[in-house]
Scaffold this motif. Structure first.
Motif, PDB file in Angstrom:
ATOM      1  N   PRO A   1      20.793  -8.248 -41.158  1.00 55.06           N
ATOM      2  CA  PRO A   1      21.150  -7.100 -40.312  1.00 55.06           C
ATOM      3  C   PRO A   1      20.535  -7.151 -38.917  1.00 55.06           C
ATOM      4  CG  PRO A   1      20.373  -6.398 -42.481  1.00 55.06           C
ATOM      5  CD  PRO A   1      20.028  -7.840 -42.344  1.00 55.06           C
ATOM      6  N   ARG A   2      19.622  -8.072 -38.688  1.00 57.49           N
ATOM      7  CA  ARG A   2      18.976  -8.188 -37.385  1.00 57.49           C
ATOM      8  C   ARG A   2      19.647  -9.214 -36.483  1.00 57.49           C
ATOM      9  NH1 ARG A   2      12.721  -8.956 -38.466  1.00 57.49           N
ATOM     10  NH2 ARG A   2      12.670  -8.709 -36.187  1.00 57.49           N
ATOM     11  N   VAL A   3      20.726  -9.801 -36.966  1.00 55.51           N
ATOM     12  CA  VAL A   3      21.536 -10.722 -36.159  1.00 55.51           C
ATOM     13  C   VAL A   3      22.869 -10.041 -35.897  1.00 55.51           C
ATOM     14  CG1 VAL A   3      22.636 -12.982 -36.046  1.00 55.51           C
ATOM     15  CG2 VAL A   3      20.409 -12.733 -37.176  1.00 55.51           C
ATOM     16  N   THR A   4      23.161  -9.767 -34.639  1.00 55.56           N
ATOM     17  CA  THR A   4      24.347  -8.988 -34.323  1.00 55.56           C
ATOM     18  C   THR A   4      25.632  -9.661 -34.799  1.00 55.56           C
ATOM     19  OG1 THR A   4      25.476  -7.776 -32.544  1.00 55.56           O
ATOM     20  CG2 THR A   4      24.701  -9.993 -32.018  1.00 55.56           C
ATOM     21  N   ALA A   5      26.508  -8.856 -35.340  1.00 54.35           N
ATOM     22  CA  ALA A   5      27.883  -9.243 -35.696  1.00 54.35           C
ATOM     23  C   ALA A   5      28.005 -10.174 -36.890  1.00 54.35           C
ATOM     24  CB  ALA A   5      28.610  -9.850 -34.495  1.00 54.35           C
TER      25      ALA A   5
ATOM     26  N   GLU B   1      20.426 -16.712 -48.024  1.00 54.58           N
ATOM     27  CA  GLU B   1      19.183 -17.062 -48.720  1.00 54.58           C
ATOM     28  C   GLU B   1      18.631 -18.392 -48.226  1.00 54.58           C
ATOM     29  OE1 GLU B   1      19.410 -15.009 -53.139  1.00 54.58           O
ATOM     30  OE2 GLU B   1      20.072 -17.089 -52.894  1.00 54.58           O
ATOM     31  N   GLU B   2      19.498 -19.369 -48.100  1.00 54.71           N
ATOM     32  CA  GLU B   2      19.069 -20.702 -47.688  1.00 54.71           C
ATOM     33  C   GLU B   2      18.542 -20.684 -46.253  1.00 54.71           C
ATOM     34  OE1 GLU B   2      18.209 -24.597 -48.476  1.00 54.71           O
ATOM     35  OE2 GLU B   2      18.984 -23.085 -49.876  1.00 54.71           O
ATOM     36  N   ALA B   3      19.228 -19.979 -45.370  1.00 51.02           N
ATOM     37  CA  ALA B   3      18.814 -19.922 -43.966  1.00 51.02           C
ATOM     38  C   ALA B   3      17.458 -19.258 -43.803  1.00 51.02           C
ATOM     39  CB  ALA B   3      19.865 -19.182 -43.146  1.00 51.02           C
ATOM     40  N   ALA B   4      17.182 -18.283 -44.649  1.00 55.04           N
ATOM     41  CA  ALA B   4      15.930 -17.533 -44.533  1.00 55.04           C
ATOM     42  C   ALA B   4      14.706 -18.364 -44.896  1.00 55.04           C
ATOM     43  CB  ALA B   4      15.987 -16.292 -45.419  1.00 55.04           C
ATOM     44  N   LEU B   5      14.907 -19.438 -45.648  1.00 55.14           N
ATOM     45  CA  LEU B   5      13.769 -20.217 -46.135  1.00 55.14           C
ATOM     46  C   LEU B   5      12.927 -20.791 -45.005  1.00 55.14           C
ATOM     47  CD1 LEU B   5      15.400 -22.130 -49.149  1.00 55.14           C
ATOM     48  CD2 LEU B   5      13.901 -20.118 -49.216  1.00 55.14           C
TER      49      LEU B   5
ATOM     50  N   GLY C   1      12.304 -15.867 -37.706  1.00 54.99           N
ATOM     51  CA  GLY C   1      12.796 -14.567 -37.256  1.00 54.99           C
ATOM     52  C   GLY C   1      14.296 -14.627 -37.086  1.00 54.99           C
ATOM     53  N   PRO C   2      14.908 -13.578 -36.521  1.00 57.14           N
ATOM     54  CA  PRO C   2      16.373 -13.532 -36.413  1.00 57.14           C
ATOM     55  C   PRO C   2      16.971 -14.637 -35.547  1.00 57.14           C
ATOM     56  CG  PRO C   2      15.363 -11.683 -35.244  1.00 57.14           C
ATOM     57  CD  PRO C   2      14.283 -12.323 -36.056  1.00 57.14           C
ATOM     58  N   GLY C   3      16.224 -15.090 -34.537  1.00 57.19           N
ATOM     59  CA  GLY C   3      16.764 -16.142 -33.676  1.00 57.19           C
ATOM     60  C   GLY C   3      16.953 -17.448 -34.409  1.00 57.19           C
ATOM     61  N   SER C   4      15.916 -17.908 -35.089  1.00 58.90           N
ATOM     62  CA  SER C   4      16.035 -19.162 -35.828  1.00 58.90           C
ATOM     63  C   SER C   4      16.888 -18.998 -37.079  1.00 58.90           C
ATOM     64  CB  SER C   4      14.655 -19.709 -36.198  1.00 58.90           C
ATOM     65  OG  SER C   4      13.901 -18.767 -36.922  1.00 58.90           O
ATOM     66  N   PHE C   5      16.950 -17.776 -37.604  1.00 60.69           N
ATOM     67  CA  PHE C   5      17.827 -17.536 -38.755  1.00 60.69           C
ATOM     68  C   PHE C   5      19.280 -17.751 -38.368  1.00 60.69           C
ATOM     69  CE2 PHE C   5      20.698 -14.895 -41.212  1.00 60.69           C
ATOM     70  CZ  PHE C   5      20.329 -15.175 -42.523  1.00 60.69           C
ATOM     71  N   SER C   6      19.680 -17.336 -37.170  1.00 64.21           N
ATOM     72  CA  SER C   6      21.082 -17.376 -36.762  1.00 64.21           C
ATOM     73  C   SER C   6      21.651 -18.781 -36.819  1.00 64.21           C
ATOM     74  CB  SER C   6      21.223 -16.802 -35.346  1.00 64.21           C
ATOM     75  OG  SER C   6      22.580 -16.788 -34.953  1.00 64.21           O
ATOM     76  N   TRP C   7      20.960 -19.755 -36.190  1.00 62.60           N
ATOM     77  CA  TRP C   7      21.513 -21.112 -36.216  1.00 62.60           C
ATOM     78  C   TRP C   7      21.338 -21.771 -37.583  1.00 62.60           C
ATOM     79  CZ3 TRP C   7      18.353 -25.157 -37.380  1.00 62.60           C
ATOM     80  CH2 TRP C   7      16.975 -25.065 -37.066  1.00 62.60           C
ATOM     81  N   ARG C   8      20.265 -21.403 -38.288  1.00 63.39           N
ATOM     82  CA  ARG C   8      20.092 -21.938 -39.636  1.00 63.39           C
ATOM     83  C   ARG C   8      21.189 -21.437 -40.578  1.00 63.39           C
ATOM     84  NH1 ARG C   8      15.039 -24.314 -40.507  1.00 63.39           N
ATOM     85  NH2 ARG C   8      13.563 -23.998 -38.803  1.00 63.39           N
TER      86      ARG C   8
END
Length: 267
Positions: free
Chosen positions: A190-194, A230-234, A238-245
């Protein structure tokens, strides 16, 4: 004959024959939504102009409509595309973003609902309000838990004869008779827009791949998103690195992993 009864089988089928999905979505979501579809294996087309939206819907395999950034001209394009999708039997998905916020948005959604969307995807506050209840939504943000929207989703599915997906910490999908919950994802989503808007487009891609099992296609799309989250969060800080992951996780997810890790339970 190849079976497409599991989320993994549906993902594999989508990648083997990438569907063209007409994504009428908001300005904020266009880039991430297109990238999500490409990463998952589908083909996005961001075509919304009234002068061509209806004609393009005749070419596309599915249509998704998100009312995030509305204008009169965009509404004309949305209605044109929805009319063609309905008349030709192609699946189309409605994302009623913050439809309760203004009269303009309420009227736009009422007109789109009359065109019989195949699938309705929203957060808990949007689905509660769409069913006539009082939600605590603020702008595009949900302030209601998914479980509080489950009865509203069932009622809406029966009334609209559509599959309704309520997304949040634990997703809920129903066609008015069947219902499931889908666990997974990440608190960073929810912290990554759209990202939610992008999920609507992915639901359209799965529906285009398995148009004879709209309920199953919706569950498969949400399961795909959940496991990729789930995989991206590992490894995300934060939200920035989560987005591309997240995009990388979508692209790397295979059918076997999806079926092994998807957590779907009857509701």
């Amino acid at each position: 004959m190849q079976t497409r009864t599991t989320p993994g089988a549906m993902l594999k089928a989508m990648r083997e024959k990438p569907p063209l999905v007409q994504c009428i979505t908001n300005y904020v979501a266009m880039n991430i939504a297109a990238n999500v579809l490409l990463a998952a294996g589908a083909s996005p087309a961001m075509v919304h102009a009234a002068e061509e939206a209806g004609e393009f819907a005749g070419i596309a395999s599915a249509v998704t409509i998100n009312i995030g950034t509305l204008s009169t001209q965009w509404i004309d394009g949305m209605q044109a595309a929805a009319k063609v999708a309905t008349s030709t039997g192609k699946p189309w998905v409605l994302d009623p973003v913050a439809h309760y916020a203004t009269a303009f948005r309420r009227n736009a959604v009422a007109d789109l609902l009359a065109l019989r969307p195949t699938i309705i995807r929203g957060n808990a506050s949007e689905i509660i309000a769409l069913a006539g209840g009082e939600s605590r939504g603020q702008g595009v943000d949900s302030r209601d838990p998914v479980e509080q929207a489950e009865s509203s989703a069932r009622w809406l599915a029966e009334r609209q004869r559509a599959v309704v997906a309520v997304t949040g910490a634990v997703d809920f999908v129903t066609d008015g008779e069947r219902a499931v919950r889908i666990e997974g994802g990440s608190v960073l989503m929810p912290r990554v827009t759209a990202l939610g808007c992008s999920l609507t487009c992915l639901v359209g891609a799965f529906a285009a791949t398995v148009p004879d099992d709209i309920f199953g296609a919706t569950v498969a799309a949400l399961s795909t998103f959940a496991i990729a989250g789930e995989e991206a969060a590992l490894g995300a800080a934060g939200p920035g690195s989560f987005s591309w992951r997240f995009l990388d996780a979508l692209a790397a997810l295979d059918a076997e992993t999806l079926d092994a890790r998807a957590r779907i339970s009857a509701a």
